[in-house]
Scaffold this motif. Structure first.
Motif, PDB file in Angstrom:
ATOM      1  N   VAL A   2       0.852  -1.181   0.000  1.00 40.78           N
ATOM      2  CA  VAL A   2       0.000   0.000   0.000  1.00 40.78           C
ATOM      3  C   VAL A   2       0.891   1.235   0.000  1.00 40.78           C
ATOM      4  N   ILE A   3       0.568   2.214  -0.838  1.00 41.78           N
ATOM      5  CA  ILE A   3       1.309   3.471  -0.827  1.00 41.78           C
ATOM      6  C   ILE A   3       0.412   4.520  -0.197  1.00 41.78           C
ATOM      7  N   LEU A   4       0.870   5.099   0.895  1.00 41.22           N
ATOM      8  CA  LEU A   4       0.096   6.083   1.625  1.00 41.22           C
ATOM      9  C   LEU A   4       0.955   7.309   1.843  1.00 41.22           C
ATOM     10  N   PHE A   5       0.502   8.452   1.339  1.00 37.96           N
ATOM     11  CA  PHE A   5       1.238   9.715   1.464  1.00 37.96           C
ATOM     12  C   PHE A   5       2.665   9.586   0.923  1.00 37.96           C
ATOM     13  N   GLY A   6       2.824   8.840  -0.179  1.00 39.67           N
ATOM     14  CA  GLY A   6       4.118   8.711  -0.819  1.00 39.67           C
ATOM     15  C   GLY A   6       5.055   7.721  -0.163  1.00 39.67           C
ATOM     16  N   LYS A   7       4.632   7.041   0.884  1.00 38.16           N
ATOM     17  CA  LYS A   7       5.472   6.060   1.572  1.00 38.16           C
ATOM     18  C   LYS A   7       4.913   4.664   1.321  1.00 38.16           C
ATOM     19  N   LYS A   8       5.799   3.721   1.092  1.00 36.09           N
ATOM     20  CA  LYS A   8       5.380   2.345   0.878  1.00 36.09           C
ATOM     21  C   LYS A   8       5.108   1.691   2.226  1.00 36.09           C
ATOM     22  N   LYS A   9       3.984   1.043   2.330  1.00 34.98           N
ATOM     23  CA  LYS A   9       3.624   0.326   3.548  1.00 34.98           C
ATOM     24  C   LYS A   9       3.475  -1.152   3.199  1.00 34.98           C
ATOM     25  N   GLU A  10       4.241  -1.983   3.858  1.00 34.03           N
ATOM     26  CA  GLU A  10       4.179  -3.417   3.622  1.00 34.03           C
ATOM     27  C   GLU A  10       3.048  -4.063   4.421  1.00 34.03           C
ATOM     28  N   THR A  11       2.648  -3.431   5.510  1.00 33.37           N
ATOM     29  CA  THR A  11       1.621  -4.007   6.371  1.00 33.37           C
ATOM     30  C   THR A  11       0.265  -3.400   6.062  1.00 33.37           C
ATOM     31  N   VAL A  12      -0.756  -4.150   6.341  1.00 33.96           N
ATOM     32  CA  VAL A  12      -2.135  -3.706   6.139  1.00 33.96           C
ATOM     33  C   VAL A  12      -2.633  -3.127   7.458  1.00 33.96           C
ATOM     34  N   PRO A  13      -3.332  -1.994   7.439  1.00 33.45           N
ATOM     35  CA  PRO A  13      -3.822  -1.427   8.698  1.00 33.45           C
ATOM     36  C   PRO A  13      -4.937  -2.272   9.310  1.00 33.45           C
ATOM     37  N   ALA A  14      -5.059  -2.224  10.622  1.00 37.22           N
ATOM     38  CA  ALA A  14      -6.188  -2.844  11.325  1.00 37.22           C
ATOM     39  C   ALA A  14      -7.351  -1.862  11.233  1.00 37.22           C
ATOM     40  N   ILE A  15      -8.520  -2.341  10.820  1.00 42.01           N
ATOM     41  CA  ILE A  15      -9.683  -1.482  10.630  1.00 42.01           C
ATOM     42  C   ILE A  15     -10.592  -1.605  11.855  1.00 42.01           C
ATOM     43  N   TYR A  16     -10.996  -0.453  12.397  1.00 41.35           N
ATOM     44  CA  TYR A  16     -11.853  -0.415  13.586  1.00 41.35           C
ATOM     45  C   TYR A  16     -13.134   0.361  13.304  1.00 41.35           C
ATOM     46  N   THR A  17     -14.173   0.018  14.061  1.00 40.51           N
ATOM     47  CA  THR A  17     -15.461   0.700  14.020  1.00 40.51           C
ATOM     48  C   THR A  17     -15.707   1.303  15.395  1.00 40.51           C
ATOM     49  N   VAL A  18     -16.169   2.547  15.433  1.00 43.87           N
ATOM     50  CA  VAL A  18     -16.529   3.199  16.689  1.00 43.87           C
ATOM     51  C   VAL A  18     -18.047   3.311  16.733  1.00 43.87           C
ATOM     52  N   GLU A  19     -18.645   2.750  17.786  1.00 45.83           N
ATOM     53  CA  GLU A  19     -20.085   2.851  17.995  1.00 45.83           C
ATOM     54  C   GLU A  19     -20.346   3.830  19.132  1.00 45.83           C
ATOM     55  N   THR A  20     -21.321   4.715  18.942  1.00 45.91           N
ATOM     56  CA  THR A  20     -21.677   5.712  19.947  1.00 45.91           C
ATOM     57  C   THR A  20     -23.129   5.500  20.363  1.00 45.91           C
ATOM     58  N   CYS A  21     -23.372   5.537  21.672  1.00 45.20           N
ATOM     59  CA  CYS A  21     -24.738   5.419  22.196  1.00 45.20           C
ATOM     60  C   CYS A  21     -25.441   6.750  21.979  1.00 45.20           C
ATOM     61  N   THR A  22     -26.605   6.725  21.351  1.00 43.64           N
ATOM     62  CA  THR A  22     -27.352   7.956  21.100  1.00 43.64           C
ATOM     63  C   THR A  22     -28.039   8.472  22.355  1.00 43.64           C
ATOM     64  N   ALA A  23     -28.137   7.632  23.406  1.00 41.65           N
ATOM     65  CA  ALA A  23     -28.774   8.061  24.645  1.00 41.65           C
ATOM     66  C   ALA A  23     -27.785   8.744  25.589  1.00 41.65           C
ATOM     67  N   CYS A  24     -26.611   8.104  25.817  1.00 42.07           N
ATOM     68  CA  CYS A  24     -25.683   8.648  26.817  1.00 42.07           C
ATOM     69  C   CYS A  24     -24.370   9.149  26.219  1.00 42.07           C
ATOM     70  N   GLY A  25     -24.090   8.852  24.944  1.00 37.49           N
ATOM     71  CA  GLY A  25     -22.881   9.337  24.289  1.00 37.49           C
ATOM     72  C   GLY A  25     -21.648   8.474  24.510  1.00 37.49           C
ATOM     73  N   ASP A  26     -21.786   7.331  25.177  1.00 37.65           N
ATOM     74  CA  ASP A  26     -20.654   6.443  25.419  1.00 37.65           C
ATOM     75  C   ASP A  26     -20.147   5.889  24.087  1.00 37.65           C
ATOM     76  N   LYS A  27     -18.813   5.783  23.932  1.00 37.00           N
ATOM     77  CA  LYS A  27     -18.211   5.289  22.693  1.00 37.00           C
ATOM     78  C   LYS A  27     -17.505   3.973  22.943  1.00 37.00           C
ATOM     79  N   VAL A  28     -17.650   3.042  21.988  1.00 35.20           N
ATOM     80  CA  VAL A  28     -17.030   1.726  22.072  1.00 35.20           C
ATOM     81  C   VAL A  28     -16.311   1.466  20.751  1.00 35.20           C
ATOM     82  N   ARG A  29     -15.016   1.069  20.836  1.00 34.62           N
ATOM     83  CA  ARG A  29     -14.258   0.712  19.645  1.00 34.62           C
ATOM     84  C   ARG A  29     -14.232  -0.801  19.522  1.00 34.62           C
ATOM     85  N   ARG A  30     -14.472  -1.297  18.314  1.00 34.46           N
ATOM     86  CA  ARG A  30     -14.422  -2.734  18.056  1.00 34.46           C
ATOM     87  C   ARG A  30     -13.819  -2.972  16.680  1.00 34.46           C
TER      88      ARG A  30
END
Length: 75
Positions: A2-30
């Protein structure tokens, strides 16, 4: 490879999702699951902070590269 910002990256990034509670605003990353998209509300998600049902909404999806092994330790 992967080429990112002109630099070669041999590794693949870990992809995360952030969920937010619409009632209290608490955030959870998974780990990203196929089918996730921003503003997705899953009916089976429960907020661990307030216990409210069906209020968890995907608020962000992002990737993180692991730290480089040859990086100098910060002092």
């Amino acid at each position: 490879m992967v080429i990112l910002f002109g630099k070669k990256k041999e590794t693949v990034p870990a992809i995360y999702t952030v969920e937010t509670c619409t009632a209290c605003g608490d955030k959870v990353r998974r780990v990203f699951e196929e089918g996730d998209y921003v503003f997705l509300s899953k009916g089976e998600s429960l907020c661990k902070n307030c216990g409210s049902s069906s209020t968890m909404m995907v608020s962000a999806i992002y990737g993180e590269y692991p730290p480089e092994k040859n990086a100098a330790p910060s002092t």
